[in-house]
Every structure is written in structure tokens, then in C-alpha cells.
Design an enzyme around this catalytic site. Sequence first.
Site, mmCIF file in Angstrom:
data_model
loop_
_atom_site.group_PDB
_atom_site.id
_atom_site.type_symbol
_atom_site.label_atom_id
_atom_site.label_comp_id
_atom_site.label_asym_id
_atom_site.label_seq_id
_atom_site.Cartn_x
_atom_site.Cartn_y
_atom_site.Cartn_z
ATOM 1 C CD GLU A 132 -2.862 1.235 0.290
ATOM 2 O OE1 GLU A 132 -2.644 1.973 -0.681
ATOM 3 O OE2 GLU A 132 -3.879 0.532 0.404
ATOM 4 C CB VAL A 135 0.239 3.531 -4.938
ATOM 5 C CG1 VAL A 135 -0.591 4.474 -5.802
ATOM 6 C CG2 VAL A 135 0.899 2.480 -5.802
ATOM 7 N N GLY A 189 12.710 21.688 1.845
ATOM 8 C CA GLY A 189 12.821 20.240 2.019
ATOM 9 C C GLY A 189 11.735 19.476 1.286
ATOM 10 C CD GLU A 192 14.809 12.993 -2.494
ATOM 11 O OE1 GLU A 192 15.913 12.534 -2.769
ATOM 12 O OE2 GLU A 192 13.778 12.322 -2.371
ATOM 13 C CE LYS A 207 4.658 7.657 -5.379
ATOM 14 N NZ LYS A 207 4.786 9.083 -5.053
#
Lengths: 317, 177
Positions: A132, A135, A189, A192, A207
Site C-alpha cells: 500500500e 502508491v 525540504g 530533494e 506508482k
Amino acid sequence: MTGRLAVIGAGAVGRSVVELAGEYGYSVTAVADSSSAAIDSEGLDAEAVLDRKDETGSVGNETPEAALDAAYDVLIEATPTTLGDAEPGFSHVEAALERDRHAVLANKGPVAERYGDLMDLVDASEGDIRFEATVGGAIPALSTIEDVGATNITAARGVLNGTANFILTRMAAEGLDYEHVLAEAQDLGVAEADPTFDVEGTDAALKCVILANVLGQGDREFTLSDATVEGITNVPGSALELAAESGRTVRLVGEASPGAVRVGPRLIPENGTLAVSGTQNIVQLETEHAGQLNISGRGAGGPETATAVLSDVGRLF
Amino acid sequence: MTATDRTETQTHTVRLELVDEPGELLRALKPISENGGNLMSIYHERGNLTPRGHIPVEIDFSCAPHQFETIVDALRGEGVNVIQAGTERYDEELTVLLVGHLVDTDLSDTLQKIEACANASLKDLSLSAPKGTEEASSALLRLAARSGTTEETLSTLRSIADGKDLHVVEPLTEGSR
């Protein structure tokens, strides 16, 4: 069943799983990072392990491989996503299934790149896998598909990358260009230092590949190379301005159907369901008999993703 | 089912060119109504001239599929020049963003190519080039496409854009309600 967890990977997600496991009624018997492991078949002191990691950079004195041999009921695979052979994540899951243990993945690599191999391992094992967390972070996308039934769903689509969505939302709201907003997202933040995976659409595509594999029920296996992927780096501020003038906006939308996977920037109504803002994600399922189902929420983050992992653990018992 | 299929009316568009003389329009309309066509709209593009110096007229009418050819034949039989006879109207609107070096890659040529091969007509265009021709600019295009050809139009659009290193931000046609 006591619910003993071996957590492989001590990044944001792995750490949060270790932290929250107790609250969910599970004990953590092993934690591994890339260079070491902490093991205690009676259950580790979560705080002590994480403090040690903060102070020394490693979780314990054992080798990471030793964590795979520890006593556990469910292995949590939370190492960074890798493409191609999806190693070392794939081997970690394989080790668990060969011992007839369960595995829960937060790592997208094995489910996106080697779905068939993974399912063969599951078939040969008493253990099962769940994923789970791969995604939409905290969003219960896969369990909803399981509840509704994959055969009752004709397509899934959604906004599945918070970084890209944050950038597009800020560009539209502030009239700023991509480079500018990216720098801001990095400061916050949200993005990245190397944002390639997010802004080029790879993360969203993985995903969608996973969604397509689940919807396809083994009829057709997808990998990243089957997906048509375009990122948001080519979308200038002026495009978002023009879109707004006509009541529209641009979102990085991923689509998964049993026949195709596609990710790209798309024009959608500004106030439409899919136009979530900031780092929010949304998954939209097109059902055969019941119209659309929409589930939105936080698509990333340590505690958010750990929540999905721990819900999966609960489903296995 | 077959009986209704034969009589089910469809909307059609024909483009004619007429000499600018009294009675010309009426002469063009008669074959339509006499052969079972139900006139819906007439767009007389006064002020616009076809290459031959005539006035373009666009006529929408509905009729059963089998009557359409009879009507076009009757028009031609009356000596009316039919430029275009579509079986369907441009009744699907499609909004797309075109992004890249639009000006440097000859925007008007891009638009002509879209109109020529994309089975679509351009209804509206907004261009935004805040940084001149130095950096990427954007254009929002409103296209009218024949119904049922949206996918085809988009794929043509993609290949035209590819050829000029432009990017198309396509509309999400499903699920965006």
C-alpha cells in the site's frame, strides 16, 4: 500472534515504522540500515536504536544481512527505490518469502520493475506481500482497489507526486518560473537536492505502473519502460498563466489502465477534483458501476507512509 | 434499430462559395430544404473572400445520413461551388497548451499545419512570451474538432509539435470533472 517486525531500511519511512510500531501493538525485532543492524528477538527499544543511529550513523553492531535471519513475522522493505533488477530490495523480500514470512513494501522498485517475479515468489510461499505504501503515501489506494475489486475498475489516475505538484501550484499562484520555485522547494525540504526522480515524472510513473499491475491482475505485466513519461521541467510560468486565464491549471497527472501507463503535465479545470494543491496527492478510480471514487491525502513523508505500512501489517494478520 | 438508424438525423456542415449577387444565397439554400435538410445556421462571411474572389458561406443543417449526398449533389447540380462537405460538425472543443520556442519556429506555420492536418479548426489563441523570443513561450489554443476525433487530433498535434521541438500540454479529457 505477537506481530514481530524486521524493518530493513532506516530512512524517513523505516524510522517512522520503528517509532510507531509500538502504538500499533507490534514489536520490532530487527532494524537494518545500509551498514549495520540491531537485533533483539524480545523486541528492540525503538528510541534507543534511533538515538544510536542519530549519534553514530549506524543502528547496531550486527551486519545488515543478520537482520534477514532474525526472528520476525513480517519483513518491512523500506530501502530506497531502485530500478531495473530492483536490488537489494527484491532479495530482501525474497528472503522473507522463502522463510514463509510476510513482507510489506514501501520500496516501489520490486513491485514496479519485477511484479511477475515477485508474484511467482508469493505463489511458492506461505507468506504474502502487501505494498500500500508504494502508491500515494498515506492514501489507501490499493486496499480500496482490493475492496472494490480490480475487475470493477476500468482506470486509475491521479496526482501522485507531491514535489511536482508543489512546484506547479507555486508557479501558478506566484507567477514564478520553474527554476525559482524548485530552489524554494529545495529550501523547504519539499524537493530533494537531485529532484530528477520527481520532476521528470519517474516517481509518478512507478506508482502508475504499480496501479496498472494491480488492475491488470497478472494479464499483463508492466515495468517503467512500458510507461509514457513526461515531466514538468518544460512547463514555463507563462503556460500556467494562460491556463489560469481560461479557468484551467496544469497538473502532473498519471494514468493507469489495464492497457497503458502514462504520466505527463495536463490541462485540467482549476477547480476540478484533480487540482489538489501543494504536496497533496489524489487517486481517482473509475469504477464500472459506481462512477468515480476520489481519495486525497498526504502522498509522502515518514509518518504518513509508515501509517500505510502498518495498516498493511494489520491486514496480514 | 435499422429503421431508426436510417432516419436518425445528423448535423452536417457545408462550406460554399457564392458570387456576391442578389439571390445567390437563396439559390444555394433551396436544394437543401427541397431535399429534406433542416437549416440550422448560416454563416455568411461577408468581408472575407475566397481565393477566387467569392464569398465563403458556412451552412449547418440536419438531415438523415442518406439524404446528405443527395443534397450535396443537388447543390452542385445547381452550379453552387461546394468547398467542403463534412458529415459532422466541429462540435468538440479542445483546449491545449503549446510550449517552447513558438515564435522562432514560425507560429503561423505551426497553426496552418494544425488546421491543415489536425482535423480541427482554430477558434482562439492566446500567446504569452514574457521573455521575448529568448526563452520558451506559451500559447493556449482553443480548437474545434469533429466529434469523435479528439484522440486523432491530439496525436497529429503531438507530431507537429515534435517536429518543431515544442511541447503539447494536453487536456485530461476524462476524469477532470
